[in-house]
Design a protein around this motif. Structure first.
Motif, PDB file in Angstrom:
ATOM      1  N   TYR A  88       0.841  -1.202   0.000  1.00 20.01           N
ATOM      2  CA  TYR A  88       0.000   0.000   0.000  1.00 20.01           C
ATOM      3  C   TYR A  88       0.868   1.241   0.000  1.00 20.01           C
ATOM      4  O   TYR A  88       2.093   1.157   0.187  1.00 20.01           O
ATOM      5  CB  TYR A  88      -0.984   0.018   1.180  1.00 20.01           C
ATOM      6  CG  TYR A  88      -0.403  -0.276   2.550  1.00 20.01           C
ATOM      7  CD1 TYR A  88       0.194   0.714   3.322  1.00 20.01           C
ATOM      8  CD2 TYR A  88      -0.468  -1.572   3.078  1.00 20.01           C
ATOM      9  CE1 TYR A  88       0.702   0.429   4.589  1.00 20.01           C
ATOM     10  CE2 TYR A  88       0.040  -1.856   4.352  1.00 20.01           C
ATOM     11  CZ  TYR A  88       0.628  -0.856   5.096  1.00 20.01           C
ATOM     12  OH  TYR A  88       1.129  -1.133   6.335  1.00 20.01           O
ATOM     13  N   LEU A 102       4.538   2.145   0.603  1.00 22.76           N
ATOM     14  CA  LEU A 102       4.741   1.679   1.977  1.00 22.76           C
ATOM     15  C   LEU A 102       4.574   0.165   1.960  1.00 22.76           C
ATOM     16  O   LEU A 102       5.382  -0.539   1.386  1.00 22.76           O
ATOM     17  CB  LEU A 102       3.724   2.325   2.918  1.00 22.76           C
ATOM     18  CG  LEU A 102       3.937   3.791   3.233  1.00 22.76           C
ATOM     19  CD1 LEU A 102       2.664   4.430   3.759  1.00 22.76           C
ATOM     20  CD2 LEU A 102       5.046   3.917   4.262  1.00 22.76           C
ATOM     21  N   ASP A 125       3.149  -3.452   4.328  1.00 22.12           N
ATOM     22  CA  ASP A 125       3.367  -4.005   5.665  1.00 22.12           C
ATOM     23  C   ASP A 125       4.861  -4.226   5.885  1.00 22.12           C
ATOM     24  O   ASP A 125       5.430  -5.200   5.388  1.00 22.12           O
ATOM     25  CB  ASP A 125       2.666  -5.367   5.803  1.00 22.12           C
ATOM     26  CG  ASP A 125       1.152  -5.250   5.806  1.00 22.12           C
ATOM     27  OD1 ASP A 125       0.631  -4.220   6.284  1.00 22.12           O
ATOM     28  OD2 ASP A 125       0.492  -6.207   5.351  1.00 22.12           O
ATOM     29  N   GLY A 126       5.479  -3.348   6.636  1.00 20.73           N
ATOM     30  CA  GLY A 126       6.922  -3.459   6.861  1.00 20.73           C
ATOM     31  C   GLY A 126       7.264  -4.393   8.005  1.00 20.73           C
ATOM     32  O   GLY A 126       8.400  -4.837   8.153  1.00 20.73           O
ATOM     33  N   ARG A 127       6.270  -4.642   8.837  1.00 22.45           N
ATOM     34  CA  ARG A 127       6.547  -5.536   9.973  1.00 22.45           C
ATOM     35  C   ARG A 127       5.322  -6.366  10.335  1.00 22.45           C
ATOM     36  O   ARG A 127       5.195  -6.828  11.458  1.00 22.45           O
ATOM     37  CB  ARG A 127       6.993  -4.736  11.180  1.00 22.45           C
ATOM     38  CG  ARG A 127       6.020  -3.633  11.548  1.00 22.45           C
ATOM     39  CD  ARG A 127       6.310  -3.169  12.919  1.00 22.45           C
ATOM     40  NE  ARG A 127       5.598  -1.953  13.226  1.00 22.45           N
ATOM     41  CZ  ARG A 127       5.621  -1.391  14.400  1.00 22.45           C
ATOM     42  NH1 ARG A 127       6.315  -1.927  15.366  1.00 22.45           N
ATOM     43  NH2 ARG A 127       4.965  -0.288  14.620  1.00 22.45           N
ATOM     44  N   GLY A 179      13.307  -0.174   8.363  1.00 21.47           N
ATOM     45  CA  GLY A 179      12.886  -0.746   9.648  1.00 21.47           C
ATOM     46  C   GLY A 179      13.437  -2.150   9.853  1.00 21.47           C
ATOM     47  O   GLY A 179      13.992  -2.765   8.943  1.00 21.47           O
ATOM     48  N   ASP A 180      13.267  -2.666  11.048  1.00 20.83           N
ATOM     49  CA  ASP A 180      13.785  -3.990  11.389  1.00 20.83           C
ATOM     50  C   ASP A 180      12.700  -5.058  11.382  1.00 20.83           C
ATOM     51  O   ASP A 180      12.955  -6.212  11.721  1.00 20.83           O
ATOM     52  CB  ASP A 180      14.468  -3.949  12.761  1.00 20.83           C
ATOM     53  CG  ASP A 180      13.528  -3.467  13.852  1.00 20.83           C
ATOM     54  OD1 ASP A 180      12.332  -3.248  13.554  1.00 20.83           O
ATOM     55  OD2 ASP A 180      13.984  -3.302  14.998  1.00 20.83           O
ATOM     56  N   ARG A 232      15.546   0.619  19.813  1.00 20.59           N
ATOM     57  CA  ARG A 232      14.779   1.853  19.600  1.00 20.59           C
ATOM     58  C   ARG A 232      15.585   2.959  20.273  1.00 20.59           C
ATOM     59  O   ARG A 232      16.802   2.949  20.156  1.00 20.59           O
ATOM     60  CB  ARG A 232      13.369   1.727  20.208  1.00 20.59           C
ATOM     61  CG  ARG A 232      12.519   0.650  19.526  1.00 20.59           C
ATOM     62  CD  ARG A 232      12.158   0.995  18.080  1.00 20.59           C
ATOM     63  NE  ARG A 232      11.329  -0.020  17.430  1.00 20.59           N
ATOM     64  CZ  ARG A 232      11.773  -0.980  16.622  1.00 20.59           C
ATOM     65  NH1 ARG A 232      13.058  -1.064  16.341  1.00 20.59           N
ATOM     66  NH2 ARG A 232      10.941  -1.835  16.068  1.00 20.59           N
ATOM     67  N   ASP A 246      -4.349   0.291  13.803  1.00 26.55           N
ATOM     68  CA  ASP A 246      -2.990   0.714  14.147  1.00 26.55           C
ATOM     69  C   ASP A 246      -2.956   1.617  15.372  1.00 26.55           C
ATOM     70  O   ASP A 246      -3.143   2.825  15.292  1.00 26.55           O
ATOM     71  CB  ASP A 246      -2.324   1.433  12.965  1.00 26.55           C
ATOM     72  CG  ASP A 246      -1.236   0.559  12.383  1.00 26.55           C
ATOM     73  OD1 ASP A 246      -1.258  -0.649  12.644  1.00 26.55           O
ATOM     74  OD2 ASP A 246      -0.363   1.094  11.677  1.00 26.55           O
ATOM     75  N   CYS A 252       5.808   7.687  17.410  1.00 28.40           N
ATOM     76  CA  CYS A 252       5.021   7.088  16.338  1.00 28.40           C
ATOM     77  C   CYS A 252       5.101   5.572  16.276  1.00 28.40           C
ATOM     78  O   CYS A 252       4.389   4.874  16.972  1.00 28.40           O
ATOM     79  CB  CYS A 252       5.484   7.722  15.037  1.00 28.40           C
ATOM     80  SG  CYS A 252       4.241   7.795  13.800  1.00 28.40           S
TER      81      CYS A 252
HETATM   82  P1  AMP Z   1       2.889   2.877  11.296  1.00 34.02           P
HETATM   83  O1  AMP Z   1       3.302   4.241  11.721  1.00 34.02           O
HETATM   84  O2  AMP Z   1       3.067   1.823  12.366  1.00 34.02           O
HETATM   85  O3  AMP Z   1       1.539   2.851  10.693  1.00 34.02           O
HETATM   86  O4  AMP Z   1       3.916   2.449  10.167  1.00 34.02           O
HETATM   87  C1  AMP Z   1       4.055   3.108   8.942  1.00 34.02           C
HETATM   88  C2  AMP Z   1       4.790   2.226   7.980  1.00 34.02           C
HETATM   89  O5  AMP Z   1       6.072   1.892   8.478  1.00 34.02           O
HETATM   90  C3  AMP Z   1       4.103   0.911   7.696  1.00 34.02           C
HETATM   91  O6  AMP Z   1       4.347   0.583   6.369  1.00 34.02           O
HETATM   92  C4  AMP Z   1       4.797  -0.034   8.634  1.00 34.02           C
HETATM   93  O7  AMP Z   1       4.718  -1.375   8.218  1.00 34.02           O
HETATM   94  C5  AMP Z   1       6.221   0.492   8.591  1.00 34.02           C
HETATM   95  N1  AMP Z   1       6.962   0.192   9.825  1.00 34.02           N
HETATM   96  C6  AMP Z   1       6.738   0.692  11.045  1.00 34.02           C
HETATM   97  N2  AMP Z   1       7.611   0.193  11.931  1.00 34.02           N
HETATM   98  C7  AMP Z   1       8.406  -0.661  11.260  1.00 34.02           C
HETATM   99  C8  AMP Z   1       9.512  -1.507  11.605  1.00 34.02           C
HETATM  100  N3  AMP Z   1       9.981  -1.569  12.845  1.00 34.02           N
HETATM  101  N4  AMP Z   1      10.069  -2.242  10.626  1.00 34.02           N
HETATM  102  C9  AMP Z   1       9.612  -2.188   9.372  1.00 34.02           C
HETATM  103  N5  AMP Z   1       8.611  -1.410   8.973  1.00 34.02           N
HETATM  104  C10 AMP Z   1       7.988  -0.654   9.894  1.00 34.02           C
END
Ligand code: AMP
Ligand code: MG
Length: 502
Positions: free
Chosen positions: A79, A91, A93-95, A126-127, A167, A264, A500
């Protein structure tokens, strides 16, 4: 019929949309041993999971990403999103990884998503991990929202580990199993709009309509009807947030559910004092997502979604834009009407008069000026007593009056409230019972989550998580043994700062 995890039938509706919409990726297990931190029996019932399932090692293995369900094809969703007003064209799903789609015996669809389960193709810098602290916050709040009857994603369980996650400090990694009928967001549509892949927008819209809004299939223009429905649900959701004093904190379009669910949980906060300008995310320097901005941000986000639907609404771009604009123009009216209805219920008013809006606004203004606790005041108002006509000097409402600094101003307001109640022949006792069903006694205050987090982090003591979890499932009940949680927050809770993504 109940399911064991070894034999559970899986479905693959979203997966079948193909690689333009997602990436198949497996969870990465923790390096250290994982444990079950908390399990949500009620959520397991939604999935028809058999009783006692959480005691099996296989359960922990599945929900810590160590093992896969049979025939499962886990994937991360693609997405885009407007983050703090700026388009981020990619973006995903990063995690988070969806490990399964299940249908319960009532044929309700549920996606099971592991949040914090390692890298995906969308992890960027991100991790792929989530820390215990933020996992506990999401776990408790999604259940608290459900208890408040506000649409939300749910959570099945939390698993933890000793894996270090970096973090601002070194923390430990945890995984939340999130449940939703669909995790599609506004940003899921936006990505294809900005890539000019209009066929994909149509495929996704058709999917969402077929699976989640089937009643729209018979509409002459189902895409316009989808927009209309999403506008309605979003307006209602935000009206509900405002009515309980919930600040989401990061209303980016990638965090806006296509189903109108709260999605979220990051730096969210339930207001203590009524402070409409409250900003809960310490990196939101402009206050874009301040509590009082949420309704208008809702409209901004819906406009982004509407824009992504334009290629579907009509062949003529001008006509399409005009039709979408007309729908968006209704948002404000819907929101105002939903919010007014909710606030009328909070005040125990059955009939509806124009003057009610001022009654609500003036009360909120008084509360703001006197830094009155939002939840406590509304709960106390449930016991408001209309004056005894035989004894007009009696002051039955001292407990409410004493909350205010400017008591004469409260008296004036109370007089108006009293007149208004008399106008509809309101009965104190009956009204009180009804009001206590909509004005929660217990909300998840930041300090409460913080205490539970500290105990979990420092002593691996999860008892406070369990206590809050049970407490917040029944936020309207008296629960005398939990009276302590109904009081004002301690002073130190003002210092809690939440950022955040964590
Ligand atoms: P969020 O603020 O949690 O909605 O995250 C925004 C974007 O960053 C989304 O695409 C998340 O999947 C990605 N994201 C947030 N934290 C991490 C992380 N630790 N590792 C990888 N991707 C992340
Ligand atoms: Mg997000």
């Amino acid at each position: 019929m109940s399911f064991s995890l070894k034999t559970i039938p899986l479905h693959q509706s979203f997966l079948e949309l193909g690689e333009q919409f997602l990436s198949e990726v497996k969870p990465t297990p923790f390096k250290t041993e994982s444990n079950l931190i908390h399990f949500n029996k009620n959520a397991a019932k939604l999935l028809d999971l058999k009783e006692g399932i959480e005691e099996e090692q296989f359960f922990v293995d599945i929900f810590s990403g160590k093992q896969a369900l049979q025939n499962a094809k886990p994937f991360a969703m693609l997405y885009a999103g407007h983050q703090f007003g700026q388009l981020n064209p990619q973006l995903g799903d990063g995690r988070a990884i969806i490990i399964a789609e299940m249908h319960n015996k009532n044929n309700q669809k549920w996606e099971l998503q592991l949040k914090g389960s390692g890298l995906t193709p969308y992890s960027r810098d991100g991790d792929g991990r989530a820390v215990l602290r933020s996992t506990i916050r999401e776990y408790l709040c999604s259940e608290a929202m459900h208890g408040l009857n506000i649409p939300t994603t749910r959570a099945l369980c939390m698993t933890g580990s000793e894996d270090e996650v970096y973090r601002e400090n070194i923390e430990t990694g945890a995984i939340l199993t999130r449940l939703a009928p669909s995790h599609v967001r506004f940003g899921s549509f936006e990505i294809f709009y900005y890539r000019h892949q209009y066929d994909h927008i149509r495929t996704l819209a058709d999917f969402v309509i077929e699976h989640h809004y089937p009643e729209l299939l018979s509409e002459t223009n189902p895409y316009l009807a989808l927009l209309t429905e999403v506008i309605k649900r979003t307006a209602k959701l935000i009206a509900q947030w405002q009515s309980v004093g919930f600040a989401h904190g990061v209303m980016n379009t990638d965090n806006m559910s296509i189903l109108g669910l709260t999605l979220d949980y990051g730096p969210y906060r339930f207001l203590d004092d009524y402070e409409p300008g409250y900003i809960c995310n310490h990196s939101d320097y402009q206050g874009r997502y301040a509590f009082e901005q949420q309704p208008s941000i809702g409209l901004f986000n819906l406009s982004c979604f509407a824009q992504a639907l334009l290629p579907l609404i009509d062949k003529s771009p001008d006509k399409s834009a005009e039709m979408a604009k007309q729908k968006l123009e209704k948002y404000q009216t819907i929101f105002i009407s939903d919010f007014a209805d909710l606030m009328r219920l909070k005040l125990g008013l059955i009939e509806s008069y124009n003057e009610d809006q001022h009654l609500v606004e003036d009360l909120l203004e008084l509360m703001k000026n006197d830094h009155v606790d939002y939840t406590i005041l509304f709960r106390k108002l449930c016991d408001f007593i209309t004056k005894d006509i035989n004894n007009p000097d009696s002051n039955n409402n001292a407990a409410i009056r004493d909350i205010f600094i400017q008591r004469d101003q409260f008296d004036q307001w109370a007089n108006r409230y009293q007149q208004r109640l008399i106008k509809e022949g309101s009965n104190d006792k009956q009204r009180s019972i009804k009001m206590k069903r909509v004005n929660p006694k217990y909300i998840l205050r930041n300090y409460m989550a913080e205490v539970a987090i500290k105990k979990a982090e420092e002593e691996k003591d999860y008892s406070e998580i369990d206590r809050l979890f049970k407490l917040l499932q029944n936020p309207f009940a008296e629960q005398p043994e939990n009276e302590i949680y109904a009081g004002l927050p301690p002073d130190w809770s003002r210092e809690i700062s939440v950022s955040c993504s964590s």
